[in-house]
Design an enzyme around this catalytic site. Structure first.
Site, PDB file in Angstrom:
ATOM      1  N   HIS A  68      -2.072  16.130 -26.693  1.00  0.00           N
ATOM      2  CA  HIS A  68      -2.321  14.809 -26.020  1.00  0.00           C
ATOM      3  C   HIS A  68      -3.246  14.185 -26.442  1.00  0.00           C
ATOM      4  O   HIS A  68      -3.137  12.861 -26.343  1.00  0.00           O
ATOM      5  CB  HIS A  68      -1.875  14.749 -24.660  1.00  0.00           C
ATOM      6  CG  HIS A  68      -0.396  15.162 -25.045  1.00  0.00           C
ATOM      7  ND1 HIS A  68       0.283  16.663 -24.259  1.00  0.00           N
ATOM      8  CD2 HIS A  68       1.043  14.279 -23.562  1.00  0.00           C
ATOM      9  CE1 HIS A  68       1.272  16.354 -24.040  1.00  0.00           C
ATOM     10  NE2 HIS A  68       2.040  15.026 -23.361  1.00  0.00           N
ATOM     11  N   GLU A 109      -5.319  17.017 -10.937  1.00  0.00           N
ATOM     12  CA  GLU A 109      -6.116  17.023 -11.851  1.00  0.00           C
ATOM     13  C   GLU A 109      -7.309  17.081 -12.435  1.00  0.00           C
ATOM     14  O   GLU A 109      -8.273  16.752 -13.026  1.00  0.00           O
ATOM     15  CB  GLU A 109      -5.567  15.932 -13.205  1.00  0.00           C
ATOM     16  CG  GLU A 109      -5.886  16.614 -15.232  1.00  0.00           C
ATOM     17  CD  GLU A 109      -5.449  16.005 -16.052  1.00  0.00           C
ATOM     18  OE1 GLU A 109      -4.366  15.576 -15.808  1.00  0.00           O
ATOM     19  OE2 GLU A 109      -5.984  14.900 -16.832  1.00  0.00           O
ATOM     20  N   HIS A 132       6.407   9.198 -28.332  1.00  0.00           N
ATOM     21  CA  HIS A 132       5.821   9.989 -27.453  1.00  0.00           C
ATOM     22  C   HIS A 132       5.930  11.977 -28.472  1.00  0.00           C
ATOM     23  O   HIS A 132       5.335  12.277 -27.937  1.00  0.00           O
ATOM     24  CB  HIS A 132       6.086  10.399 -26.077  1.00  0.00           C
ATOM     25  CG  HIS A 132       5.208  10.566 -25.167  1.00  0.00           C
ATOM     26  ND1 HIS A 132       3.299  10.811 -25.117  1.00  0.00           N
ATOM     27  CD2 HIS A 132       5.189  11.977 -24.644  1.00  0.00           C
ATOM     28  CE1 HIS A 132       3.025  11.785 -24.621  1.00  0.00           C
ATOM     29  NE2 HIS A 132       3.779  12.164 -24.401  1.00  0.00           N
ATOM     30  N   HIS A 159      -2.005  10.881 -28.376  1.00  0.00           N
ATOM     31  CA  HIS A 159      -2.416   9.857 -28.087  1.00  0.00           C
ATOM     32  C   HIS A 159      -3.036   8.677 -29.216  1.00  0.00           C
ATOM     33  O   HIS A 159      -2.620   8.095 -29.620  1.00  0.00           O
ATOM     34  CB  HIS A 159      -3.199   9.842 -26.215  1.00  0.00           C
ATOM     35  CG  HIS A 159      -2.367  10.387 -25.195  1.00  0.00           C
ATOM     36  ND1 HIS A 159      -3.107  10.499 -23.907  1.00  0.00           N
ATOM     37  CD2 HIS A 159      -0.880  10.455 -25.349  1.00  0.00           C
ATOM     38  CE1 HIS A 159      -2.465  11.038 -23.173  1.00  0.00           C
ATOM     39  NE2 HIS A 159      -0.873  10.170 -23.959  1.00  0.00           N
ATOM     40  N   LYS A 216       6.058  23.170 -14.449  1.00  0.00           N
ATOM     41  CA  LYS A 216       4.649  22.081 -14.108  1.00  0.00           C
ATOM     42  C   LYS A 216       5.049  22.241 -12.406  1.00  0.00           C
ATOM     43  O   LYS A 216       4.069  21.019 -11.972  1.00  0.00           O
ATOM     44  CB  LYS A 216       5.479  20.262 -14.915  1.00  0.00           C
ATOM     45  CG  LYS A 216       5.105  19.606 -13.909  1.00  0.00           C
ATOM     46  CD  LYS A 216       4.673  18.421 -15.365  1.00  0.00           C
ATOM     47  CE  LYS A 216       3.604  16.652 -14.456  1.00  0.00           C
ATOM     48  NZ  LYS A 216       4.026  15.814 -15.076  1.00  0.00           N
ATOM     49  N   ARG A 273      -4.517  21.653 -13.704  1.00  0.00           N
ATOM     50  CA  ARG A 273      -3.226  20.718 -14.674  1.00  0.00           C
ATOM     51  C   ARG A 273      -3.688  20.066 -16.015  1.00  0.00           C
ATOM     52  O   ARG A 273      -2.513  19.524 -16.842  1.00  0.00           O
ATOM     53  CB  ARG A 273      -3.188  19.216 -13.513  1.00  0.00           C
ATOM     54  CG  ARG A 273      -2.425  18.888 -14.144  1.00  0.00           C
ATOM     55  CD  ARG A 273      -1.855  17.501 -12.689  1.00  0.00           C
ATOM     56  NE  ARG A 273      -0.582  16.422 -13.573  1.00  0.00           N
ATOM     57  CZ  ARG A 273      -0.418  15.722 -12.862  1.00  0.00           C
ATOM     58  NH1 ARG A 273      -0.383  16.045 -11.402  1.00  0.00           N
ATOM     59  NH2 ARG A 273       0.540  14.819 -13.148  1.00  0.00           N
ATOM     60  N   LYS A 306       1.930  11.066 -11.772  1.00  0.00           N
ATOM     61  CA  LYS A 306       1.200  10.281 -12.936  1.00  0.00           C
ATOM     62  C   LYS A 306       2.103   8.936 -12.668  1.00  0.00           C
ATOM     63  O   LYS A 306       2.835   9.181 -12.856  1.00  0.00           O
ATOM     64  CB  LYS A 306       0.941  10.751 -13.550  1.00  0.00           C
ATOM     65  CG  LYS A 306      -0.202  12.234 -13.699  1.00  0.00           C
ATOM     66  CD  LYS A 306      -0.770  12.185 -15.559  1.00  0.00           C
ATOM     67  CE  LYS A 306      -2.138  13.142 -15.094  1.00  0.00           C
ATOM     68  NZ  LYS A 306      -1.922  14.036 -15.874  1.00  0.00           N
ATOM     69  N   GLU A 356       7.885  18.495 -25.558  1.00  0.00           N
ATOM     70  CA  GLU A 356       7.121  18.728 -24.536  1.00  0.00           C
ATOM     71  C   GLU A 356       7.637  19.966 -23.434  1.00  0.00           C
ATOM     72  O   GLU A 356       6.764  20.929 -22.771  1.00  0.00           O
ATOM     73  CB  GLU A 356       7.898  17.630 -22.807  1.00  0.00           C
ATOM     74  CG  GLU A 356       6.899  16.192 -23.357  1.00  0.00           C
ATOM     75  CD  GLU A 356       5.341  15.940 -23.494  1.00  0.00           C
ATOM     76  OE1 GLU A 356       4.832  17.403 -22.573  1.00  0.00           O
ATOM     77  OE2 GLU A 356       4.709  14.869 -23.666  1.00  0.00           O
ATOM     78  N   ARG A 394       0.579  -0.871   0.091  1.00  0.00           N
ATOM     79  CA  ARG A 394      -0.065   0.504   0.201  1.00  0.00           C
ATOM     80  C   ARG A 394       0.704   1.048   0.621  1.00  0.00           C
ATOM     81  O   ARG A 394       0.776   2.393   0.433  1.00  0.00           O
ATOM     82  CB  ARG A 394      -1.437   0.168   1.330  1.00  0.00           C
ATOM     83  CG  ARG A 394      -2.312  -0.646   1.317  1.00  0.00           C
ATOM     84  CD  ARG A 394      -2.925  -1.149   2.203  1.00  0.00           C
ATOM     85  NE  ARG A 394      -3.807  -1.297   1.974  1.00  0.00           N
ATOM     86  CZ  ARG A 394      -4.381  -2.993   2.760  1.00  0.00           C
ATOM     87  NH1 ARG A 394      -3.033  -2.667   3.536  1.00  0.00           N
ATOM     88  NH2 ARG A 394      -4.994  -3.646   3.116  1.00  0.00           N
ATOM     89  N   ASN A 428      -1.500  18.724 -20.727  1.00  0.00           N
ATOM     90  CA  ASN A 428      -2.331  17.393 -22.301  1.00  0.00           C
ATOM     91  C   ASN A 428      -2.547  18.544 -23.338  1.00  0.00           C
ATOM     92  O   ASN A 428      -2.889  18.025 -24.140  1.00  0.00           O
ATOM     93  CB  ASN A 428      -3.427  16.763 -21.346  1.00  0.00           C
ATOM     94  CG  ASN A 428      -3.343  16.167 -20.635  1.00  0.00           C
ATOM     95  OD1 ASN A 428      -2.155  15.802 -19.940  1.00  0.00           O
ATOM     96  ND2 ASN A 428      -4.028  16.063 -19.370  1.00  0.00           N
TER      97      ASN A 428
HETATM   98  N1  GLY Z   1       1.424  14.649 -18.095  1.00  0.00           N
HETATM   99  C1  GLY Z   1       0.692  15.104 -17.492  1.00  0.00           C
HETATM  100  C2  GLY Z   1       0.986  15.570 -16.369  1.00  0.00           C
HETATM  101  O1  GLY Z   1       1.814  15.356 -15.613  1.00  0.00           O
HETATM  102  O2  GLY Z   1      -0.084  15.580 -15.830  1.00  0.00           O
END
Ligand code: GLY
Length: 375
Positions: A252, A241, A270, A256, A231, A245, A147, A189, A125, A249
């Protein structure tokens, strides 16, 4: 004179941590871990490719300070973000008797960071973990913000959690062994941060972008620090998010879809998909009358001038792609809310916003233009 290490805080209450950026960080990683975390058993997770370049240095440094360690190495590539590799990793942790006071060190690119981070989140956990990103893309994006995820047959990053690292160690020296295409992929990025929130940074990149790509250490470091600061501020305000946040994206949603159609087989990296996706999102911003054409042209010029793709005609094998199939991938995006797809659009360079009010015909039109090389 260049400072030896730059420290960027990520402010998240009791989950706060630091991002350290500098040269020679891997060589002294043992001392850094001992100083910050005390005597803990280290579980290094890496991939076969990264191991050939950097594992020896990291292990020597850890041995030097007398810490105990185990190593788990996974095959390189997106295919390793799987239930199969997750299970294998957890089995290795438990066989090595991992305890809550163990410390998992993710030494690698985004695949290693995402998988090791998720394994750290679910083992017992939650076991502390440290991100040591070895690609430019992971240094400026995936290693920061917590993430973690694996992929399933239905799509990318569908199983995962928000689980913050305790520390991010970014050694700029590791970029020296990275293929140029990977550097360029990370650069996409970096440009993203300028476009979504930091016009001045984009303008700096217009002048200094080529230096970053050609290996100028100081320019690379400045770009990494500025990206991580941008960031960190966004994540600090919206960790899970629920709001802002999502601007991270940008590019993206389209990107994606392009990656999914390319089947993650290496034809499209990517960052390349993000560059294509950012141009599609900019074009969408233009045809909906939100962003003026000069801004779009300016970004297009910069991306092309550094060698990033701006439309899907850049690879012959994408010419047979079908607009409907790509639109369908977009519909499967995690950002779909109440059946509506959320897009990140730009009002101008440095000023982005989130919207669900996009005409699907415009989305198809933008994809068609990208396929025909008209973006
Ligand atoms: N890569 C997008 C984020 O970390 O929110």
């Amino acid at each position: 004179m260049m400072k030896s290490e730059e420290i960027i805080p990520v402010n998240l209450g009791d989950r706060s941590y630091e991002i350290c950026v500098g040269s020679g960080i891997l060589e002294t990683i043992g001392v850094s871990l001992l100083k910050r975390f005390g005597v803990r058993k280290i579980f290094i997770v890496t991939d076969h490719e990264v191991a050939t370049h950097w594992l020896g240095l990291v292990v020597a440094s850890i041995k030097k300070v007398g810490l105990k360690y185990e190593v788990a190495s996974i095959p390189s590539g997106e295919g390793s973000k799987s239930f199969y590799q997750l299970e294998g990793l957890l089995n290795q942790f438990f066989e090595a008797r991992i305890a809550r006071d163990g410390l998992i060190v993710a030494l690698g690119g985004g695949v290693v960071g995402d998988l090791a981070g998720f394994a750290a989140a679910v083992a017992l956990r939650g076991v502390d973990f440290v991100q040591v990103p070895t690609t430019l893309l992971a240094q400026v994006d995936s290693s920061v913000g917590g993430k973690t995820a694996i992929n399933t047959a239905q799509g990318k990053n569908l199983v995962g959690s928000f689980y913050q690292p305790r520390l991010v160690l970014i050694d700029t020296d590791v970029l020296d062994t990275l293929p140029q295409r990977q550097i360029l992929s990370g650069y996409a990025e970096i440009v993203k941060y300028g476009l979504i929130k930091n016009r001045q940074f984009f303008e700096w990149l217009e002048v200094n972008g080529k230096k970053i790509l050609s290996g100028d250490t100081e320019a690379r470091r400045t770009a990494i620090v500025e990206s991580c600061k941008t960031k960190a501020a966004i994540v600090g305000d919206d960790e899970k998010e629920t709001g802002e946040r999502a601007i991270l994206n940008f590019g993206h949603t389209f990107g994606h879809a392009f990656e999914a159609e390319a089947k993650f087989n290496g034809d499209l990296l990517h960052g390349e998909a993000v560059a294509l996706g950012m141009m599609a999102a900019l074009k969408l911003s233009k045809i909906t009358g939100i962003c003026n054409g000069q801004e779009v042209d300016r970004v297009n010029f910069h991306l092309q001038s550094v060698g990033l793709p701006v439309n899907l005609s850049f690879l012959d094998k994408f010419s047979g792609w079908n607009v409907d199939a790509l639109v369908k991938h977009i519909g499967h995006d995690k950002k779909v809310l109440d059946g509506k797809i959320r897009f990140i659009l730009l009002k101008e360079i440095g000023n982005s916003f989130i919207t669900s009010e996009v005409d699907p015909n415009n989305v198809s039109a933008v994809i068609s233009q990208s396929l025909e090389g008209r973006l």
